[in-house]
Design a protein around this motif. Structure first.
Motif, short mmCIF file in Angstrom:
data_model
loop_
_atom_site.label_atom_id
_atom_site.label_comp_id
_atom_site.label_asym_id
_atom_site.label_seq_id
_atom_site.Cartn_x
_atom_site.Cartn_y
_atom_site.Cartn_z
N PRO A 110 20.79 -20.87 54.17
CA PRO A 110 21.75 -21.20 53.12
C PRO A 110 21.13 -21.07 51.73
CG PRO A 110 20.91 -23.23 54.06
CD PRO A 110 20.25 -22.10 54.80
N ASP A 111 20.93 -19.83 51.30
CA ASP A 111 20.36 -19.58 49.98
C ASP A 111 20.97 -18.31 49.41
OD1 ASP A 111 18.93 -19.26 47.68
OD2 ASP A 111 16.95 -19.26 48.61
N PRO A 112 22.00 -18.43 48.56
CA PRO A 112 22.70 -17.24 48.05
C PRO A 112 21.91 -16.43 47.04
CG PRO A 112 23.60 -19.25 47.05
CD PRO A 112 22.61 -19.69 48.09
N ALA A 113 20.71 -16.87 46.69
CA ALA A 113 19.87 -16.09 45.77
C ALA A 113 19.33 -14.83 46.43
CB ALA A 113 18.72 -16.95 45.25
N HIS A 114 19.37 -14.78 47.77
CA HIS A 114 18.80 -13.64 48.49
C HIS A 114 19.90 -12.82 49.16
CE1 HIS A 114 14.70 -14.96 47.77
NE2 HIS A 114 15.11 -16.18 48.03
N PRO A 115 19.97 -11.52 48.86
CA PRO A 115 21.06 -10.67 49.35
C PRO A 115 21.23 -10.68 50.86
CG PRO A 115 19.83 -9.53 47.62
CD PRO A 115 19.07 -10.79 47.92
N GLU A 116 20.15 -10.83 51.62
CA GLU A 116 20.27 -10.82 53.08
C GLU A 116 21.14 -11.97 53.59
OE1 GLU A 116 16.13 -12.73 52.30
OE2 GLU A 116 17.40 -11.17 51.39
N ASN A 117 21.23 -13.04 52.80
CA ASN A 117 22.04 -14.19 53.21
C ASN A 117 23.51 -14.04 52.87
OD1 ASN A 117 19.71 -15.54 54.14
ND2 ASN A 117 19.27 -16.28 52.09
N LEU A 118 23.86 -12.94 52.20
CA LEU A 118 25.25 -12.72 51.78
C LEU A 118 25.93 -11.61 52.57
CD1 LEU A 118 24.62 -12.98 47.92
CD2 LEU A 118 25.74 -14.68 49.37
N GLN A 119 25.23 -11.05 53.56
CA GLN A 119 25.78 -9.91 54.28
C GLN A 119 27.01 -10.27 55.10
OE1 GLN A 119 24.71 -6.84 53.44
NE2 GLN A 119 23.49 -8.09 52.02
N ASP A 120 27.03 -11.46 55.69
CA ASP A 120 28.21 -11.88 56.46
C ASP A 120 29.43 -12.01 55.55
OD1 ASP A 120 27.16 -12.31 59.21
OD2 ASP A 120 25.86 -13.75 58.20
N LEU A 121 29.21 -12.53 54.36
CA LEU A 121 30.30 -12.69 53.39
C LEU A 121 30.81 -11.32 52.92
CD1 LEU A 121 31.98 -14.74 51.78
CD2 LEU A 121 30.16 -14.78 50.06
N ILE A 122 29.88 -10.41 52.69
CA ILE A 122 30.26 -9.04 52.29
C ILE A 122 31.11 -8.39 53.37
CG2 ILE A 122 29.32 -6.72 51.91
CD1 ILE A 122 26.97 -8.11 50.39
N ARG A 123 30.70 -8.52 54.63
CA ARG A 123 31.47 -7.94 55.74
C ARG A 123 32.86 -8.58 55.83
NH1 ARG A 123 26.45 -7.45 58.21
NH2 ARG A 123 26.48 -9.59 58.99
N CYS A 124 32.93 -9.89 55.63
CA CYS A 124 34.21 -10.59 55.69
C CYS A 124 35.18 -10.05 54.63
CB CYS A 124 34.00 -12.09 55.51
SG CYS A 124 35.53 -13.05 55.51
N LEU A 125 34.69 -9.82 53.43
CA LEU A 125 35.54 -9.29 52.36
C LEU A 125 36.00 -7.86 52.67
CD1 LEU A 125 33.58 -10.73 49.33
CD2 LEU A 125 35.95 -11.21 49.85
#
Length: 460
Positions: free
Chosen positions: A212-227
């Protein structure tokens, strides 16, 4: 029983590894020392809360015992986001609070974020707690303080929903990474009138899906896929304790907090023209001109949530922000960092526009890196940073800023190296107008770091 170690007393909070440098005994001692510090400022009540980490219940219980043993009354909010403890210190007749949280650190970490008599404590005030434990550890109050619980969720959500208004319905995706924000984010944004897709909003201290650290892009990939796969217009992501915000656009672009700050500053300055807007050394070069264009005065400052909060109070600035995602609203809010609230304020701005992603993607930017970490041994980061400050030489007429580490400003970009105050790393960030300029700036930093530490394993 863990021996008390000075190493856990960081620059702006306390952090340790559970079972190695932090346990119930240490938490109890910290509670007692903080209780004495509160009483010295005529504070009789302390609000506490904890995030979703597995060690939280034991540490929070011991912390409460320590506070009570000093003679302080404890109001326990239970499992909450860090900003909800800060909110509690504003509305519960107790100006002091402690949040038991490891923030974005790995699952085996935990720690304490503290507010004392309305001030975020840092530096000497934190090491002063360590000194107090050594001197006053056995001094118990004649009458222990009381203990009570309080459910603050409804009051907190209503305070935001009653003030922050969206201009049109919007569907959003929210990724809490199994951090504690998951217990509140869906209810907050639905309460504002949003349609919410929840990702990893069940609170789980093992963080089984991603960190749970949005500063790192690897942690945002699930959110990107969802969008990509749904009709959600925008994505919000939160760190482990809910005080930092990440944003992803419909087309998968990550809007780092220094660019978020442009929209926040523009909005806040409509009500506070000519005021200072605070930001940390990791932020883009484009932020200062944007603040000036919006009628404000840019002020660069050190990184660190407690440091920025203190500077905000000192300057009276209506807004401050850090590249890491801590955003501090004094405008319509209380001046503490709150990712959930920042998300609400962003939705208020975005829903005034037909295409939120187009608005966000149009914000000025250059080629840049996220935070890069040079991993070192405990304590090595400070020694290396001292050496770089004294010995590093950069060719040309660059402007060198040393308010926090080394920020070197070029005509076409900047490079930064600063010591983390929470983990043994040197944090770096680079930005430039072209990929070639980015490579050149990184090359100069590589040269000076390897000259100071030839065996350094650089992350670029």
């Amino acid at each position: 029983m863990t021996t008390l170690s000075k190493s856990i007393f960081k620059a702006y909070d306390i952090r340790g590894i559970v079972g190695k440098t932090l346990d119930a005994n240490v938490a109890r001692q910290i509670g007692h020392a903080f209780g004495l510090a509160a009483l010295a400022k005529d504070q009789r009540k302390v609000v506490i809360g904890r995030d979703g980490r597995l060690s939280g219940p034991e540490l929070a219980a011991a912390l409460a015992q320590g506070l009570q043993s000093a003679g302080v009354d404890v109001i326990d909010l239970g499992v909450v986001a860090t900003p909800m403890v800060y909110f509690g210190t504003q509305v519960l007749g107790a100006q002091s609070g402690i949040m038991v949280t490891g923030s974005h650190n790995p699952p085996d970490y935990n720690g304490f974020k503290m507010v004392l008599a309305g001030e975020a404590i840092y530096g000497d005030a934190i090491t002063g707690l360590y000194d107090s434990i050594l001197v006053n550890g056995g001094k118990l109050a004649g009458t222990p303080g009381s203990y009570s619980t309080h459910d603050i969720k409804a009051e907190y959500l209503q305070r935001i929903i009653g003030d922050v208004k969206i201009s049109r319905p919007i569907k959003i995706a929210v990724d809490c990474g199994n951090g504690v924000a998951g217990a509140f984010a869906g209810d907050l944004y639905r309460g504002m009138g949003c349609d919410v897709i929840e990702l990893f909003c069940d609170v789980d201290g093992n963080f089984p899906n991603h960190h749970p650290d949005p500063a790192h892009p690897e942690n945002l990939q699930d959110l990107i896929r969802c969008l990509q796969q749904t009709d959600a217009e925008i994505g919000l992501a939160f760190d482990g304790d809910g005080d930092r915000l990440g944003i992803v656009t419909k087309d998968g672009q990550i809007i780092f907090p220094d660019r978020q700050m442009m929209l926040f500053a523009e909005d806040v300055l409509t009500r506070h023209p000519g005021e200072q807007i605070l930001y940390d050394v990791k932020c883009t070069r484009h932020l200062a001109p944007y603040i000036e264009k919006s009628g404000g005065v840019p002020l660069m400052y050190k990184t660190g949530h407690s440091l920025v909060k203190a500077k905000l109070k000192e300057t009276g600035a209506p807004l401050g922000g850090e590249m890491s995602g801590h955003i501090f609203f004094k405008d319509r809010w209380y001046g503490f960092d709150d990712g959930l609230y920042a998300g609400a304020r962003m939705l208020e701005i975005l829903t005034k526009h037909a295409d939120p992603s187009a608005l966000l993607n149009a914000l000025p930017q250059s080629d840049s890196t996220p935070e890069l970490h040079l991993e070192l041994k405990e304590g090595e980061n400070f020694a290396l940073m001292d050496k770089l400050r004294s010995d590093a030489r950069f060719p040309g007429n660059e402007r060198i800023i040393t308010i926090d580490g080394l920020r070197v400003e070029y005509a076409d970009g900047f490079g930064l190296a600063r010591s983390s105050n929470t983990t043994p790393v040197i944090v770096m960030r680079f930005e430039a107008e072209t990929p070639e300029a980015l490579a050149r700036i990184q090359g100069q930093f590589r040269d000076v770091i390897l000259a100071a530490k030839p065996d350094a394993v650089l992350p670029f």
